[in-house]
Scaffold this motif. Structure first.
Motif, short mmCIF file in Angstrom:
data_model
loop_
_atom_site.label_atom_id
_atom_site.label_comp_id
_atom_site.label_asym_id
_atom_site.label_seq_id
_atom_site.Cartn_x
_atom_site.Cartn_y
_atom_site.Cartn_z
N GLU A 273 4.41 14.86 -15.99
CA GLU A 273 5.00 15.86 -15.10
C GLU A 273 4.62 15.59 -13.65
O GLU A 273 5.43 15.73 -12.74
N PHE A 274 3.36 15.19 -13.43
CA PHE A 274 2.91 14.82 -12.08
C PHE A 274 3.75 13.67 -11.55
O PHE A 274 4.20 13.68 -10.41
N ALA A 275 3.94 12.66 -12.39
CA ALA A 275 4.71 11.48 -11.97
C ALA A 275 6.12 11.86 -11.55
O ALA A 275 6.67 11.30 -10.58
N ASP A 276 6.73 12.81 -12.26
CA ASP A 276 8.09 13.24 -11.92
C ASP A 276 8.13 14.07 -10.65
O ASP A 276 9.08 13.97 -9.86
N ASP A 277 7.12 14.91 -10.45
CA ASP A 277 7.10 15.83 -9.30
C ASP A 277 6.62 15.17 -8.01
O ASP A 277 6.99 15.59 -6.91
N PHE A 278 5.80 14.13 -8.14
CA PHE A 278 5.11 13.58 -6.97
C PHE A 278 5.99 12.62 -6.16
O PHE A 278 6.72 11.81 -6.72
N VAL A 279 5.89 12.75 -4.83
CA VAL A 279 6.55 11.82 -3.90
C VAL A 279 5.53 11.38 -2.86
O VAL A 279 4.89 12.21 -2.20
N LEU A 280 5.37 10.08 -2.72
CA LEU A 280 4.53 9.51 -1.67
C LEU A 280 5.45 9.08 -0.53
O LEU A 280 6.31 8.22 -0.71
N ARG A 281 5.26 9.69 0.63
CA ARG A 281 6.17 9.45 1.76
C ARG A 281 5.43 8.84 2.94
O ARG A 281 4.36 9.31 3.34
N PHE A 282 6.02 7.81 3.50
CA PHE A 282 5.49 7.18 4.71
C PHE A 282 6.49 7.39 5.84
O PHE A 282 7.66 6.99 5.73
N VAL A 283 6.05 8.01 6.92
CA VAL A 283 6.89 8.16 8.11
C VAL A 283 6.30 7.23 9.17
O VAL A 283 5.34 7.56 9.87
N GLY A 284 6.84 6.05 9.27
CA GLY A 284 6.29 5.00 10.11
C GLY A 284 6.32 3.70 9.33
O GLY A 284 6.65 3.67 8.15
N LYS A 285 5.96 2.62 9.98
CA LYS A 285 6.01 1.31 9.34
C LYS A 285 4.87 1.13 8.35
O LYS A 285 3.75 1.57 8.58
N VAL A 286 5.17 0.46 7.24
CA VAL A 286 4.18 0.20 6.19
C VAL A 286 4.02 -1.30 6.01
O VAL A 286 5.01 -2.03 5.89
N ASP A 287 2.79 -1.75 5.98
CA ASP A 287 2.53 -3.17 5.77
C ASP A 287 3.11 -3.62 4.43
O ASP A 287 3.03 -2.90 3.43
N GLU A 288 3.68 -4.79 4.43
CA GLU A 288 4.34 -5.33 3.23
C GLU A 288 3.39 -5.45 2.05
O GLU A 288 3.74 -5.19 0.90
N VAL A 289 2.13 -5.81 2.33
CA VAL A 289 1.13 -5.96 1.27
C VAL A 289 0.88 -4.61 0.59
O VAL A 289 0.79 -4.51 -0.64
N ILE A 290 0.77 -3.55 1.40
CA ILE A 290 0.53 -2.21 0.86
C ILE A 290 1.75 -1.72 0.08
O ILE A 290 1.63 -1.18 -1.02
N SER A 291 2.91 -1.93 0.65
CA SER A 291 4.14 -1.49 0.01
C SER A 291 4.30 -2.13 -1.37
O SER A 291 4.65 -1.46 -2.35
N LYS A 292 4.03 -3.41 -1.46
CA LYS A 292 4.17 -4.12 -2.75
C LYS A 292 3.18 -3.59 -3.79
O LYS A 292 3.53 -3.42 -4.95
N LYS A 293 1.95 -3.31 -3.34
CA LYS A 293 0.93 -2.82 -4.28
C LYS A 293 1.34 -1.47 -4.86
O LYS A 293 1.25 -1.25 -6.06
N ILE A 294 1.80 -0.56 -3.99
CA ILE A 294 2.14 0.78 -4.47
C ILE A 294 3.36 0.72 -5.38
O ILE A 294 3.42 1.39 -6.41
N ARG A 295 4.33 -0.08 -5.03
CA ARG A 295 5.55 -0.17 -5.83
C ARG A 295 5.30 -0.83 -7.19
O ARG A 295 6.09 -0.68 -8.11
N ALA A 296 4.19 -1.55 -7.29
CA ALA A 296 3.82 -2.16 -8.57
C ALA A 296 2.96 -1.23 -9.41
O ALA A 296 2.61 -1.56 -10.55
N SER A 297 2.64 -0.05 -8.87
CA SER A 297 1.79 0.91 -9.58
C SER A 297 2.65 1.85 -10.42
O SER A 297 3.86 1.65 -10.57
#
Length: 428
Positions: A273-297
């Motif tokens: 339920e947490f996974a469905d409700d939760f949104v991680l939002r970035f307002v601004g530029k995100v380093d590619e290394v960080i973005s890849k790590k989170i999207r692989a989680s």
């Protein structure tokens, strides 16, 4: 009373560097001080925000001196498509990356704006001979701006205040520079020279003040703050229906809270339920290394909004369920209070901070009752805190905040404190 403020960052510059003195200039006239701004002409800003130009008070005198930007020349040596990191350092540097960083660190001291010092001193010297000025103020970084104040102090014996938005040799990237012993010695020499010769030193936190208080003649703390002129706040705030955690600003390689990403991934894996409700939002530029790590989680919902104008960023601050703030993990992290901290307080939303639990930022967030700050390796308590916030969200739809004692951080109140300090330095 009249003051000249020497600042590299000025609209249309965007980002945090411009906010402090843009807001001080906005309110100084309320306290019978007329500001004159001296800034760079055709500066190469990493972020621009033309919407900030409307905040410059009508009739303010703005002097501009041309600047040569070596960073622009160096960047042309590299192909644009090779730049993968948004951070100060590329996490996977090539030989060329290392060579350019070595050149930047050891041949541009204190920084790449050093060539702006001489023409600025010449232009300001002429202006100061022709106009009566009570106090000169320099603000850095870039720290080369303080060398303008130092030279004018030595040549004209005027009253001079040096404002350190970050301490010179404990700024977050300093320990990452490949400095030679000779270069390091020069940085410390110039820093001490500025601190000792300035008639006043401004710092943004009590922890930062400790670095200079034994050397400075007259040092005080005036934090950054928030502003509210009526236009920047939403008429009716509608809180996100999802359990949003929003980070405002640049998430670069040196500001990577890996512990947090692990916690969010675990919570998403353990609680469907947490996974469905939760949104991680970035307002601004995100380093590619960080973005890849989170999207692989296991985090399912990720929004990367990109850079938005300042007023729009404030809307996101007010709408989110929870705000995220991160201090770089570096030797002087306790001194750091990101400028957005105060706008976060103003937004009246719960705050999760990642940084030293005994640092300046943590002290302000806890004192105001706005949230909590967790050390970089404090996984257990961070996980519990997020889960508790989520339970509140599920129960009430909106997480309440108990923020208080924040009015002292309003830009107008801070400017009144600044005005008193300027008069004290001028009369000393």
């Amino acid at each position: 009373m009249k003051v000249v403020i020497v600042t590299y960052y000025w609209p249309p510059a965007g980002g945090p560097g411009v906010q402090r003195w843009l807001k001080f200039v906005k309110y100084l006239r309320n306290f019978n001080i007329e500001p004159v701004v001296f800034t760079a002409e055709n500066a190469s800003y990493p972020i621009t925000d033309v919407s900030l130009e409307k905040e410059v008070p009508e009739g303010i005198e703005v002097l501009k001196c041309p600047i040569i930007e070596p960073n622009g020349i160096l960047s042309k040596i590299k192909k644009k498509d090779t730049q993968k990191s948004l951070g100060f350092l590329n996490p996977n540097p090539t030989f060329l990356d290392k060579a350019l960083l070595y050149i930047r660190a050891n041949y541009f001291i204190p920084d790449a704006r050093k060539f702006w010092v001489r023409p600025s001193v010449a232009m300001l010297k002429k202006y100061l001979f022709e106009n009566k000025i009570d106090v000169l103020i320099t603000t850095g970084p870039p720290f080369s701006v303080h060398l303008i104040g130092l030279q004018l102090k030595q040549q004209l014996n005027l009253k001079w205040i040096a404002d350190f938005r970050d301490p010179w040799t404990s700024v977050d990237y300093f320990h990452l520079l490949p400095l030679t012993k000779k270069s390091l010695k020069k940085h410390y020499f110039l820093e001490e020279k500025v601190v000792k010769e300035a008639d006043g030193i401004l710092m943004v936190s009590n922890e930062a003040k400790k670095k200079y208080e034994k050397k400075a003649k007259n040092i005080t703390v005036i934090t950054n703050g928030f502003d509210d002129d009526g236009e920047e706040r939403l008429k009716e705030v509608v809180i996100d229906t999802k359990f949003t955690l929003t980070y405002i600003g640049m998430m670069n390689a040196e500001r990577n809270p890996e512990n947090l990403w692990d916690v969010l991934s675990e919570l998403s894996k353990e609680h469907k339920e947490f996974a469905d409700d939760f949104v991680l939002r970035f307002v601004g530029k995100v380093d590619e290394v960080i973005s890849k790590k989170i999207r692989a989680s296991h985090v399912k919902n990720i929004e990367e909004v990109g850079y938005v104008p300042h007023h729009k960023a404030k809307e996101y601050q007010q709408q989110t369920q929870v705000l995220l703030i991160v201090v770089n993990d570096y030797p002087s992290a306790k001194e750091m209070i990101p400028g957005k901290t105060f706008e976060y307080l103003q937004a009246q939303r719960p705050i999760i901070g990642i940084g030293p639990e005994e640092g300046s930022m943590a002290e302000i967030i806890r004192e105001s009752g706005s949230g909590n700050v967790f050390d970089y390796d404090n996984k257990k308590e961070l996980k519990e805190f997020i889960l508790n916030l989520y339970h509140q969200y599920k129960k009430e739809g909106k997480i309440p905040t108990l923020a208080s004692k924040i009015n002292k951080y309003h830009r107008k109140n801070l400017t009144e404190k600044l005005a008193d300090y300027i008069r004290q330095v001028a009369q000393h």
